[in-house]
Design an enzyme around this catalytic site. Structure first.
Site, PDB file in Angstrom:
ATOM      1  N   ARG A  38      -2.890   6.083  -3.631  1.00 16.73           N
ATOM      2  CA  ARG A  38      -3.268   7.437  -4.037  1.00 16.73           C
ATOM      3  C   ARG A  38      -2.712   8.426  -3.044  1.00 16.73           C
ATOM      4  NH1 ARG A  38      -9.415   8.376  -5.418  1.00 16.73           N
ATOM      5  NH2 ARG A  38      -9.566   8.409  -3.166  1.00 16.73           N
ATOM      6  N   THR A  71      -3.277  14.988  -3.471  1.00 16.96           N
ATOM      7  CA  THR A  71      -3.463  15.235  -4.918  1.00 16.96           C
ATOM      8  C   THR A  71      -4.384  14.204  -5.564  1.00 16.96           C
ATOM      9  OG1 THR A  71      -1.624  13.799  -5.530  1.00 16.96           O
ATOM     10  CG2 THR A  71      -1.083  16.113  -5.064  1.00 16.96           C
ATOM     11  N   ASP A  81     -13.484   3.087   2.222  1.00 12.94           N
ATOM     12  CA  ASP A  81     -12.118   2.753   1.805  1.00 12.94           C
ATOM     13  C   ASP A  81     -11.963   1.229   1.746  1.00 12.94           C
ATOM     14  OD1 ASP A  81      -9.018   4.251   2.134  1.00 12.94           O
ATOM     15  OD2 ASP A  81      -9.239   2.073   2.042  1.00 12.94           O
ATOM     16  N   ASP A 109      -8.958  -0.381   3.732  1.00 16.20           N
ATOM     17  CA  ASP A 109      -9.167  -0.344   5.187  1.00 16.20           C
ATOM     18  C   ASP A 109     -10.216  -1.363   5.620  1.00 16.20           C
ATOM     19  OD1 ASP A 109      -7.268   1.559   5.712  1.00 16.20           O
ATOM     20  OD2 ASP A 109      -8.677   3.244   5.671  1.00 16.20           O
TER      21      ASP A 109
HETATM   22  C1  PRP Z   1      -7.763   2.594  -3.685  1.00 13.25           C
HETATM   23  C2  PRP Z   1      -8.312   1.521  -4.596  1.00 13.25           C
HETATM   24  C3  PRP Z   1      -7.689   1.868  -5.924  1.00 13.25           C
HETATM   25  C4  PRP Z   1      -7.646   3.372  -5.874  1.00 13.25           C
HETATM   26  C5  PRP Z   1      -8.768   3.899  -6.700  1.00 13.25           C
HETATM   27  O1  PRP Z   1      -6.491   2.307  -3.297  1.00 13.25           O
HETATM   28  O2  PRP Z   1      -8.031   0.230  -4.152  1.00 13.25           O
HETATM   29  O3  PRP Z   1      -6.398   1.322  -6.104  1.00 13.25           O
HETATM   30  O4  PRP Z   1      -7.829   3.749  -4.502  1.00 13.25           O
HETATM   31  O5  PRP Z   1      -8.698   5.276  -6.787  1.00 13.25           O
HETATM   32  P1  PRP Z   1      -8.401   6.039  -8.159  1.00 13.25           P
HETATM   33  O6  PRP Z   1      -9.259   5.400  -9.186  1.00 13.25           O
HETATM   34  O7  PRP Z   1      -8.794   7.446  -7.858  1.00 13.25           O
HETATM   35  O8  PRP Z   1      -6.935   5.919  -8.454  1.00 13.25           O
HETATM   36  P2  PRP Z   1      -5.709   3.220  -2.232  1.00 13.25           P
HETATM   37  O9  PRP Z   1      -4.954   4.314  -2.930  1.00 13.25           O
HETATM   38  O10 PRP Z   1      -6.660   3.654  -1.163  1.00 13.25           O
HETATM   39  O11 PRP Z   1      -4.597   2.254  -1.694  1.00 13.25           O
HETATM   40  P3  PRP Z   1      -4.729   0.941  -0.780  1.00 13.25           P
HETATM   41  O12 PRP Z   1      -5.371  -0.118  -1.628  1.00 13.25           O
HETATM   42  O13 PRP Z   1      -3.299   0.638  -0.466  1.00 13.25           O
HETATM   43  O14 PRP Z   1      -5.552   1.274   0.427  1.00 13.25           O
HETATM   44  N1  URA Z   2     -10.552   4.128  -2.942  1.00 11.97           N
HETATM   45  C1  URA Z   2     -11.416   3.511  -2.097  1.00 11.97           C
HETATM   46  O1  URA Z   2     -11.018   2.594  -1.382  1.00 11.97           O
HETATM   47  N2  URA Z   2     -12.674   3.947  -2.049  1.00 11.97           N
HETATM   48  C2  URA Z   2     -13.118   4.950  -2.819  1.00 11.97           C
HETATM   49  O2  URA Z   2     -14.304   5.287  -2.732  1.00 11.97           O
HETATM   50  C3  URA Z   2     -12.214   5.581  -3.689  1.00 11.97           C
HETATM   51  C4  URA Z   2     -10.949   5.139  -3.733  1.00 11.97           C
END
Ligand code: PRP
Ligand code: URA
Length: 209
Positions: A104, A108, A200, A203
């Site tokens: 994400r 945005t 997160d 993380d």
């Molecule tokens: C997180 C999560 C989803 C997304 C959800 O990933 O694992 O993929 O956010 O958010 P959304 O429904 O608003 O799209 P992130 O973008 O943090 O990436 P990562 O898994 O690489 O940390």
């Molecule tokens: N992605 C995450 O990892 N946690 C949230 O709460 C939303 C998006």
């Protein structure tokens, strides 16, 4: 209208409470994500077809059941979806695994697609997409749209925590895709994080914060 299943099983609720706790460290967090994914997979695969097989027990020959030739693929959304893979493979070790890379944009909140590698025979497979978090739904919607381009037989989506906003967006965009969520939380905050959520997920799985 999509089928949306919110789990109420005591084992899942118990593990989820420990997962959410900010004091839970990386090792235990990873274990719990996998355990919850495994328990969720049990229900998400309830419609797998069975076929009759003959089995000779020490007592006699009987007609028993085995899962028929239906093929499955799990597709985790990178990165956090990786945390669920070992759990689901512990139930279905012969499944293939594809990968979709999405993150994400922090400003945005829009998903950015950076990788896609799926099993070559995806048109013969049922796909279960894995991502612990369904927040705005943007990543899940784009990932499923991308997978649909390859023509799988069927797609289901499994997440651990969903926000109402994400469920609404996802079921509107993909009414044909069954959605399995361990919990439906209250809302998103101004940064599109789920409340109360677990923070997160990526993380916490990988220890990057
Ligand atoms: C997180 C999560 C989803 C997304 C959800 O990933 O694992 O993929 O956010 O958010 P959304 O429904 O608003 O799209 P992130 O973008 O943090 O990436 P990562 O898994 O690489 O940390
Ligand atoms: N992605 C995450 O990892 N946690 C949230 O709460 C939303 C998006």
């Amino acid at each position: 209208m999509s089928k949306v299943l919110i789990y109420d099983h005591p084992l899942i609720q118990h593990k989820l409470s420990i997962l959410r706790d900010e004091r839970t460290g990386t090792k235990q967090f990873r274990e719990l994500i996998n355990e919850i994914a495994m328990l969720m997979c049990y229900e998400a695969t309830r419609d797998l077809e069975l076929e009759d097989v003959k089995v000779k027990t020490p007592m006699e020959i009987m007609t028993a059941k085995k899962i028929s030739g239906r093929k499955l693929a799990f597709v985790p959304i990178l990165r956090a979806g990786l945390g669920m893979v070992d759990g689901v493979l512990s139930l279905i070790p012969t499944a293939k695994v594809g990968h979709i890379g999405m993150y994400r944009d922090p400003d945005t909140h829009e998903p950015v697609d950076y990788y896609c590698k799926l099993p070559a025979d995806i048109p013969e497979r049922d796909v279960i997409v894995l991502d612990p978090m369904l927040a705005t739904g943007g990543s899940a919607i784009d990932a499923v749209s991308r997978i649909k381009e390859f023509g799988p037989k069927n797609i289901k989506f499994m997440c651990i925590i969903a926000a109402p906003e994400g469920v609404e967006a996802f079921t509107t965009a993909h009414p044909d895709v069954e959605l399995y969520c361990a919990a439906l939380d209250r809302q998103l905050n101004d940064h599109a994080y789920i409340l109360p959520g677990l923070g997160d997920a990526g993380d916490r799985i990988f220890g990057t914060k």
